[in-house]
Design a protein around this motif. Sequence first.
Motif: not given
Length: 132
Positions: A12-19, A101-103, A110-111
């Motif tokens: 979840f850390t990698w996916v969140g920061f990657g996103a 706004r969506l992006l 994600g952050a």
Amino acid sequence: MTQALDAILEIFTWVGFGAAVAFGVVAVVVWASDGSWLPAEAYLDDDGRTLRWIDSEGEVNSAPLADEDRDRLADEPAANIWYRHGWHDRMRFTRRPPVLRLLTGLAVGGAALGLLASALSLVAYFVRVAPA
């Protein structure tokens, strides 16, 4: 159990920061490629289907209204719009494109996911190594 929890939090850390990085880069590209939009007051023509405004260079511009835009104006004879600087007959009702706004929201989400997973990982580590 603790190894599985550590692996899940790491993912979840990698996916969140990657996103956050990916959506942030796309948001910056969309923002930069959008160009400059200036505010103006536009007036509805007598036919009720066309908006006209005067740009910063003193030229009269016009844009046909879609059905949903006519509903947005209701019975108002004027509207605040944004027109594209350096272009003719190009306008919209918002300063920035709605996809921006969506992006931005996806990048912030994600952050937040990455930060939350990192914090939970630290909490799990200190709970595990605390003396009993």
